[in-house]
Design a protein around this motif. Structure first.
Motif, PDB file in Angstrom:
ATOM      1  N   LYS A  28      -1.821  36.536 -35.824  1.00  0.00           N
ATOM      2  CA  LYS A  28      -2.575  37.520 -36.168  1.00  0.00           C
ATOM      3  C   LYS A  28      -3.367  37.748 -34.899  1.00  0.00           C
ATOM      4  O   LYS A  28      -4.094  37.182 -34.640  1.00  0.00           O
ATOM      5  CB  LYS A  28      -3.375  37.140 -37.400  1.00  0.00           C
ATOM      6  CG  LYS A  28      -4.600  37.906 -37.653  1.00  0.00           C
ATOM      7  CD  LYS A  28      -4.384  39.158 -38.000  1.00  0.00           C
ATOM      8  CE  LYS A  28      -5.805  40.103 -37.880  1.00  0.00           C
ATOM      9  NZ  LYS A  28      -7.040  39.726 -38.282  1.00  0.00           N
ATOM     10  N   GLY A  31      -8.597  42.968 -34.425  1.00  0.00           N
ATOM     11  CA  GLY A  31      -8.952  44.102 -33.654  1.00  0.00           C
ATOM     12  C   GLY A  31     -10.015  43.762 -32.791  1.00  0.00           C
ATOM     13  O   GLY A  31     -10.336  44.173 -31.585  1.00  0.00           O
ATOM     14  N   GLY A  62      -4.403  43.693 -36.397  1.00  0.00           N
ATOM     15  CA  GLY A  62      -5.369  44.284 -37.161  1.00  0.00           C
ATOM     16  C   GLY A  62      -5.921  45.650 -36.565  1.00  0.00           C
ATOM     17  O   GLY A  62      -5.005  46.068 -35.737  1.00  0.00           O
ATOM     18  N   GLY A  63      -7.091  45.904 -36.379  1.00  0.00           N
ATOM     19  CA  GLY A  63      -7.463  46.932 -35.973  1.00  0.00           C
ATOM     20  C   GLY A  63      -8.961  47.561 -36.669  1.00  0.00           C
ATOM     21  O   GLY A  63      -8.996  48.664 -36.450  1.00  0.00           O
ATOM     22  N   GLY A  64      -9.468  46.746 -37.227  1.00  0.00           N
ATOM     23  CA  GLY A  64     -10.829  47.270 -37.965  1.00  0.00           C
ATOM     24  C   GLY A  64     -11.813  47.882 -37.001  1.00  0.00           C
ATOM     25  O   GLY A  64     -12.075  49.124 -37.603  1.00  0.00           O
ATOM     26  N   ILE A  67     -10.432  51.393 -36.299  1.00  0.00           N
ATOM     27  CA  ILE A  67     -10.446  52.204 -37.576  1.00  0.00           C
ATOM     28  C   ILE A  67     -11.508  52.658 -37.795  1.00  0.00           C
ATOM     29  O   ILE A  67     -11.912  53.861 -37.943  1.00  0.00           O
ATOM     30  CB  ILE A  67      -9.764  51.505 -38.762  1.00  0.00           C
ATOM     31  CG1 ILE A  67      -8.376  51.024 -38.717  1.00  0.00           C
ATOM     32  CG2 ILE A  67     -10.105  52.209 -39.918  1.00  0.00           C
ATOM     33  CD1 ILE A  67      -8.076  50.031 -39.786  1.00  0.00           C
ATOM     34  N   LEU A  84     -13.442  43.530 -47.125  1.00  0.00           N
ATOM     35  CA  LEU A  84     -12.423  44.614 -47.341  1.00  0.00           C
ATOM     36  C   LEU A  84     -12.962  46.022 -47.109  1.00  0.00           C
ATOM     37  O   LEU A  84     -13.767  46.098 -47.806  1.00  0.00           O
ATOM     38  CB  LEU A  84     -11.615  44.278 -48.635  1.00  0.00           C
ATOM     39  CG  LEU A  84     -11.075  43.060 -48.848  1.00  0.00           C
ATOM     40  CD1 LEU A  84     -10.615  42.739 -50.214  1.00  0.00           C
ATOM     41  CD2 LEU A  84     -10.044  42.480 -47.553  1.00  0.00           C
ATOM     42  N   ARG A  85     -11.979  46.836 -46.410  1.00  0.00           N
ATOM     43  CA  ARG A  85     -12.559  48.122 -46.358  1.00  0.00           C
ATOM     44  C   ARG A  85     -12.422  49.115 -47.756  1.00  0.00           C
ATOM     45  O   ARG A  85     -11.228  49.040 -48.098  1.00  0.00           O
ATOM     46  CB  ARG A  85     -11.719  48.830 -45.205  1.00  0.00           C
ATOM     47  CG  ARG A  85     -12.423  50.284 -45.170  1.00  0.00           C
ATOM     48  CD  ARG A  85     -11.404  51.138 -43.893  1.00  0.00           C
ATOM     49  NE  ARG A  85     -10.838  50.233 -42.689  1.00  0.00           N
ATOM     50  CZ  ARG A  85     -12.128  50.240 -41.690  1.00  0.00           C
ATOM     51  NH1 ARG A  85     -13.093  50.914 -41.926  1.00  0.00           N
ATOM     52  NH2 ARG A  85     -11.888  49.437 -40.702  1.00  0.00           N
ATOM     53  N   ASN A 184      -3.745  49.913 -47.853  1.00  0.00           N
ATOM     54  CA  ASN A 184      -4.355  49.125 -46.773  1.00  0.00           C
ATOM     55  C   ASN A 184      -4.602  47.720 -47.254  1.00  0.00           C
ATOM     56  O   ASN A 184      -5.360  47.345 -48.125  1.00  0.00           O
ATOM     57  CB  ASN A 184      -5.772  49.996 -46.470  1.00  0.00           C
ATOM     58  CG  ASN A 184      -6.598  49.306 -45.602  1.00  0.00           C
ATOM     59  OD1 ASN A 184      -5.867  48.417 -44.529  1.00  0.00           O
ATOM     60  ND2 ASN A 184      -7.748  49.584 -45.317  1.00  0.00           N
ATOM     61  N   VAL A 185      -3.791  46.777 -46.447  1.00  0.00           N
ATOM     62  CA  VAL A 185      -3.976  45.394 -46.628  1.00  0.00           C
ATOM     63  C   VAL A 185      -4.522  44.785 -45.537  1.00  0.00           C
ATOM     64  O   VAL A 185      -4.424  45.014 -44.257  1.00  0.00           O
ATOM     65  CB  VAL A 185      -2.367  44.891 -46.647  1.00  0.00           C
ATOM     66  CG1 VAL A 185      -2.414  43.257 -46.846  1.00  0.00           C
ATOM     67  CG2 VAL A 185      -1.825  45.570 -47.650  1.00  0.00           C
ATOM     68  N   ALA A 187      -5.476  42.624 -42.637  1.00  0.00           N
ATOM     69  CA  ALA A 187      -4.148  42.013 -41.638  1.00  0.00           C
ATOM     70  C   ALA A 187      -4.230  40.639 -41.783  1.00  0.00           C
ATOM     71  O   ALA A 187      -3.153  39.919 -41.208  1.00  0.00           O
ATOM     72  CB  ALA A 187      -4.598  42.570 -40.263  1.00  0.00           C
TER      73      ALA A 187
HETATM   74  C1  X2W Z   1      -8.553  46.498 -42.816  1.00  0.00           C
HETATM   75  C2  X2W Z   1      -6.956  46.528 -42.122  1.00  0.00           C
HETATM   76  C3  X2W Z   1      -7.136  46.179 -40.739  1.00  0.00           C
HETATM   77  C4  X2W Z   1      -7.644  44.822 -40.122  1.00  0.00           C
HETATM   78  C5  X2W Z   1      -9.214  47.275 -42.428  1.00  0.00           C
HETATM   79  O1  X2W Z   1      -8.988  48.477 -43.162  1.00  0.00           O
HETATM   80  O2  X2W Z   1     -10.065  47.185 -41.542  1.00  0.00           O
HETATM   81  C6  X2W Z   1      -8.836  46.013 -45.211  1.00  0.00           C
HETATM   82  O3  X2W Z   1     -10.040  45.826 -44.952  1.00  0.00           O
HETATM   83  P1  X2W Z   1      -8.917  43.366 -38.266  1.00  0.00           P
HETATM   84  O4  X2W Z   1      -9.244  43.834 -37.049  1.00  0.00           O
HETATM   85  O5  X2W Z   1      -7.897  42.053 -38.489  1.00  0.00           O
HETATM   86  O6  X2W Z   1     -10.168  43.012 -39.154  1.00  0.00           O
HETATM   87  N1  X2W Z   1      -8.009  46.525 -44.013  1.00  0.00           N
HETATM   88  C7  X2W Z   1      -8.258  46.008 -46.612  1.00  0.00           C
HETATM   89  O7  X2W Z   1      -7.476  43.761 -40.951  1.00  0.00           O
HETATM   90  O8  X2W Z   1      -8.146  44.563 -39.052  1.00  0.00           O
END
Ligand code: X2W
Length: 287
Positions: A28, A31, A62-64, A67, A84-85, A184-185, A187
């Motif tokens: 994994k 972000g 990921g990519g929090g 985003i 969670l977003r 949106n899952v 990551a």
């Molecule tokens: C995450 C998906 C990306 C993620 C989001 O939207 O940020 C939810 O929170 P990181 O960088 O691993 O935190 N989805 C539901 O998990 O990115």
């Protein structure tokens, strides 16, 4: 380093090379771990090293933060509930665009500087991830967090086919629903589900902390090893950002993955240190 010390460093990897020959390792790539250019390149070097060493790495990215930046540009505020977003339909479009169209492409490009290895796919592709709407509960009260998905089914056929072809699959954590929606899952959650479905030998979560702290914020002592039982008891006490990561490790181990690790992606070549050295690094979760 002298030539002898270099040789000794290589030979230390021998038992691990033998043990993980042909093994699937799900990585994994968070972000937060991908913000610095020189670290990104080292991450990709490590992944390609693993591939040449005979392991079968799979990346779930990921990519929090990426985003958040894109939502900002669109004038959409970012809100998180229990890590969670909160994903409105308009945020969902940005999430998908950034993860699949931007971050996935960047990771694929980094790995492919070394050769034709990486192939990107969204969790929507070939029914890799099927999700249902996640119902969040905070302090006993149901909270609407929008189009956030909980994975209910994993169909890893496309990933297996890529591995059989010697490729490095790079997966975005978007899922389709039986209801025709996209979800949106988180990551970390997606990586754990994929590691379980693939029967991976390891899940390694790269993030921006050293590991699981024993008593944060009072102390920065990192727990080196923890059993699934001990972790389950500790989960309710963890900070919200750490919960999805540690839950992912817990679920992977409960799902039959023999070991799951949280490591500090800010450290150069952390992936190689984790897999090929006697000391290991970060926090290891065991059954
Ligand atoms: C995450 C998906 C990306 C993620 C989001 O939207 O940020 C939810 O929170 P990181 O960088 O691993 O935190 N989805 C539901 O998990 O990115």
């Amino acid at each position: 380093m002298t030539p002898l010390q270099k040789s000794e460093a290589l030979i230390e990897a021998l038992p691990w090379l033998a043990r993980f020959q042909g093994a699937v390792v799900v990585i994994k790539y968070g972000g937060n771990a991908m913000t610095e250019e020189h670290l990104r390149e080292k991450f990709a070097d490590d992944v390609v090293f693993l591939r040449y060493a005979g392991l079968r790495p799979v990346i779930v990215h990921g990519g929090g933060p990426q985003i958040n930046a894109a939502l900002d540009l669109h004038g959409i505020a970012s809100h998180f509930t229990a890590g969670l977003r909160v994903t409105t339909p308009e945020a969902m479009q940005v999430v998908r665009m950034v993860l699949v169209g931007q971050v996935n492409r960047d990771v694929v490009g980094l790995v492919n500087r070394h050769g034709p290895f990486a192939v990107g796919l969204s969790g929507e592709d070939a029914h890799l991830f099927t999700a249902a709407r996640k119902h969040a509960v905070v302090d006993g009260i149901p909270v609407d967090i929008g189009q956030v998905g909980e994975i209910v089914e994993v169909n890893p056929g496309a990933v297996r086919a890529l591995l059989a072809d010697g490729r490095v699959p790079v997966v975005s954590s978007i899922a389709r629903g039986h209801d025709g929606q996209i979800y949106n899952v988180n990551a970390d959650t997606a990586a754990a589900a994929l590691a379980t479905a693939l029967g991976a030998a390891k899940l390694v979560v790269l993030t921006d902390v050293e590991g699981l702290y024993a008593d944060w914020p009072a102390s920065d002592k990192v727990i080196r090893r923890i059993t699934a039982g001990e972790l389950a008891r500790m989960l309710p006490t963890l900070s919200s950002g750490m919960v999805p990561k540690m839950e992912a490790c817990l679920h992977a181990v409960q799902g039959g993955v023999p070991q799951a690790h949280v490591v500090d992606g800010r450290q150069p070549h952390v992936l190689l240190s984790e897999i090929f050295t006697d000391e290991g690094i970060g926090t290891m979760v065991l059954p």
